[in-house]
Design a protein around this motif. Structure first.
Motif, mmCIF file in Angstrom:
data_model
loop_
_atom_site.group_PDB
_atom_site.id
_atom_site.type_symbol
_atom_site.label_atom_id
_atom_site.label_comp_id
_atom_site.label_asym_id
_atom_site.label_seq_id
_atom_site.Cartn_x
_atom_site.Cartn_y
_atom_site.Cartn_z
ATOM 1 N N ALA A 314 0.815 -1.219 0.000
ATOM 2 C CA ALA A 314 0.000 0.000 0.000
ATOM 3 C C ALA A 314 0.845 1.264 0.000
ATOM 4 O O ALA A 314 0.329 2.358 -0.254
ATOM 5 N N SER A 315 2.142 1.123 0.274
ATOM 6 C CA SER A 315 3.008 2.303 0.338
ATOM 7 C C SER A 315 3.697 2.602 -0.987
ATOM 8 O O SER A 315 4.339 3.646 -1.128
ATOM 9 N N LEU A 321 0.110 4.714 2.489
ATOM 10 C CA LEU A 321 0.873 4.732 3.730
ATOM 11 C C LEU A 321 2.287 5.243 3.506
ATOM 12 O O LEU A 321 2.900 4.973 2.468
ATOM 13 N N THR A 322 2.797 5.962 4.487
ATOM 14 C CA THR A 322 4.198 6.360 4.490
ATOM 15 C C THR A 322 5.008 5.333 5.259
ATOM 16 O O THR A 322 4.454 4.503 5.999
ATOM 17 N N SER A 323 6.327 5.376 5.133
ATOM 18 C CA SER A 323 7.188 4.449 5.878
ATOM 19 C C SER A 323 7.005 4.630 7.375
ATOM 20 O O SER A 323 7.014 3.660 8.141
ATOM 21 N N ILE A 326 3.818 2.918 8.460
ATOM 22 C CA ILE A 326 4.023 1.467 8.502
ATOM 23 C C ILE A 326 4.736 1.081 9.790
ATOM 24 O O ILE A 326 4.370 0.117 10.466
ATOM 25 N N GLN A 327 5.779 1.851 10.145
ATOM 26 C CA GLN A 327 6.528 1.572 11.366
ATOM 27 C C GLN A 327 5.615 1.627 12.592
ATOM 28 O O GLN A 327 5.681 0.774 13.477
ATOM 29 N N HIS A 328 4.729 2.620 12.632
ATOM 30 C CA HIS A 328 3.798 2.741 13.763
ATOM 31 C C HIS A 328 2.879 1.527 13.846
ATOM 32 O O HIS A 328 2.605 1.013 14.939
ATOM 33 N N GLN A 329 2.383 1.055 12.697
ATOM 34 C CA GLN A 329 1.474 -0.091 12.705
ATOM 35 C C GLN A 329 2.215 -1.377 13.082
ATOM 36 O O GLN A 329 1.655 -2.236 13.771
ATOM 37 N N ILE A 330 3.470 -1.521 12.653
ATOM 38 C CA ILE A 330 4.256 -2.690 13.043
ATOM 39 C C ILE A 330 4.431 -2.720 14.557
ATOM 40 O O ILE A 330 4.208 -3.744 15.215
ATOM 41 N N ASP A 331 4.835 -1.577 15.135
ATOM 42 C CA ASP A 331 5.031 -1.518 16.588
ATOM 43 C C ASP A 331 3.736 -1.823 17.328
ATOM 44 O O ASP A 331 3.747 -2.505 18.360
#
Length: 533
Positions: A314-315, A321-323, A326-331
């Motif tokens: 999706a990025s 999505l921005t990188s 994505i990092q926020h959703q992974i965490d």
């Protein structure tokens, strides 16, 4: 300066203070008017009931979350000028959790921002709606079924690791926490866990960071960042965040490199597959009528991707999505997907020790399904685990990993259960722990009884009387993932080990910080069974 001048300054200052207080009171007069009608424990001037919120995690749990039923289904508490309203009636809870309006998390959630950024747990408004809609299909049952081999291999790894502690008492939560991290890495994140040597370190960092957040929630003077940043806790938080973010950044980079080389991992489906999965998806998962929701909605395509693959996809090309997002959703998914299931599985195993009669019934079911074989668990096997599922649901009833849910009301809310209105600009606390122990819903609320989740009993209860994964628009996107993973892992452990009788349930000491756990840990003893995997 003469005395007359000093007097003039004092009068002016006093007048300004009175005017400011008058404005503050006048602007909140509606809040005070409605709050005066809500029952609750008496408090002290200025600080209200703030003293109830100090102390250790076990003290807080005892003083607040486990006692609100003493005052009824709707209870107010004041923490200084802050109004908290606790709800335990399913009809009232439905008004909050089913709403697309009352979706804003309480201000305390901002303390998660250095850790989770603006992920699903914290975000609100259109950003939350768009990201939720994007992420939900990654936990569709078609995707979950593809994870079964990984659930099996990791469950076997847990069994092998447990051998080193056979014959002596150990804390089961350490094993469950490491296992759930490693399973998430291989499934939702699509990364080979063998490239990640710090799953245990990550799990311990999460526990440490959760303890810090609990301290900031209960020690009000630590809430302002400018004070917290001057303490040793701030330096420890920075160290723990580095451990956590190092792992999740590495996972993101590894998967991004693989994506650039090979593209996303597609989980192909046909219309016939989707119809079959939808039918299979209607089995209990704790609700007799199944859960038909956004986790199984069709999205107009015949391919599905696991969590991180979809986010990366999706990025691309200036996508959704921005990188950083994505990092926020992974965490967020790494935290919510591992700590809750680690707690749930630990409570389940502890219950097997406290109730050998229940354990034997679970083992009888396992023997009926697998016989004397050591074959891996299939998806069809998980559908046959009716009694184990009921035990898991009952564990989550009595010990919900998330014991409270807090929302900030932006507008007034007329309750369904009584003639009370909750004022705007207060925090509503859904007390899941006490909701699950209401005697008018569960006849013996403090007794572990898997038959509470026989289909006929579940069907007769209010849908919002059982919410271990929350409910409504902000319900946990990973709830079916969690139940399926736990069935495979717990059944594999029971096939290999007998959990010896341990501490009686009445002697457990609970603590309600970020995740419900035992303050005394989860001390257990195992002995091998005849069947080996």
């Amino acid at each position: 300066m003469d005395i007359l001048g000093i007097d003039s300054i004092l009068v002016a200052g006093l007048t300004a203070a009175i005017a400011a207080y008058g404005y503050f009171w006048f602007s909140r007069r509606r809040l005070y008017e409605l709050a005066s009608k809500i029952p609750g424990p008496a408090g002290y001037p200025f600080i209200g009931n703030a003293l109830r919120f100090i102390g250790g995690a076990d003290t807080l749990f005892k003083n607040v979350f486990s006692r609100t039923l003493e005052y009824g289904d709707v209870v107010k508490m004041w923490v200084g000028p802050r109004l908290l309203v606790f709800l335990t009636n399913p009809a009232d809870i439905e008004l909050i959790l089913s709403s697309h309006v009352h979706i804003d998390k309480a201000p305390e959630y901002r303390l998660f921002e250095p850790w989770l950024g603006d992920g699903l747990l914290i975000s609100t408004g259109e950003k939350w709606r768009n990201h939720r809609k994007l992420i939900a299909p990654t936990f569709h049952l078609n995707v979950l079924k593809s994870f079964i081999p990984t659930f099996n291999s990791n469950s076997v790894d847990v069994v092998k690791k447990l051998k080193q502690d056979v014959g002596r008492e150990f804390d089961a939560h350490d094993y469950m926490s490491e296992a759930t991290v490693e399973i998430l890495l291989e499934t939702a994140m699509g990364v080979n866990k063998k490239t990640q040597k710090n799953g245990y370190e990550y799990a311990m960092a999460v526990m440490g960071l959760s303890n810090i957040l609990h301290l900031r929630h209960t020690k009000l003077w630590l809430r302002p960042d400018f004070i917290f940043n001057m303490t040793s806790l701030s330096k420890l938080q920075e160290k723990l965040l580095n451990v956590i973010h190092s792992l999740t950044r590495k996972v993101f980079n590894i998967r991004m490199d693989e994506y650039k080389k090979n593209g996303s991992k597609i989980i192909s489906t046909t219309p016939e597959d989707n119809a079959k999965v939808q039918a299979e998806g209607d089995y209990a998962f704790g609700h007799s009528k199944g859960i038909k929701d956004d986790l199984d909605d069709e999205i107009g395509e015949k391919k599905r991707m696991a969590f991180l693959d979809l986010l990366i996809d999706a990025s691309q090309g200036g996508g959704k999505l921005t990188s950083e997002e994505i990092q926020h959703q992974i965490d967020t998914i790494m935290f919510e997907g591992h700590d809750t299931t680690a707690a749930g599985s630990s409570f389940f195993l502890a219950m097997m020790a406290a109730r050998p009669d229940i354990q034997e019934k679970c083992v009888e079911e396992v023997k009926r399904i697998f016989g004397d074989s050591n074959r891996p668990v299939t998806f069809q096997d998980t559908l046959e685990m009716k009694y184990i599922e009921r035990c898991l649901m009952e564990t989550l009833r009595m010990y919900p990993p998330v014991p409270i849910i807090a929302r900030e009301l932006k507008q007034e809310l007329k309750l369904a259960s009584c003639d009370l209105t909750i004022p705007a600009h207060c925090t509503v606390v859904v007390n899941t722990f006490m909701l699950h122990r209401k005697p008018d819903i569960y006849s013996s609320p403090n007794y572990f009884d898997p038959d509470n989740f026989l289909p006929e009993k579940s069907a007769s209860r209010h849908y919002y009387s059982y919410i271990p994964f929350s409910a409504g628009p902000r319900s946990c996107v990973g709830r079916k993932y969690a139940v399926l993973k736990l069935k495979v892992m717990l059944a594999t452990i029971l096939r290999n080990y007998r959990i010896l009788p341990g501490k009686k349930e009445k002697d457990w000491k609970l603590q309600g910080d970020i995740i419900l756990k035992r303050a005394d840990g989860f001390p257990l003893q195992f002995e091998p069974r005849a069947i080996k995997v």
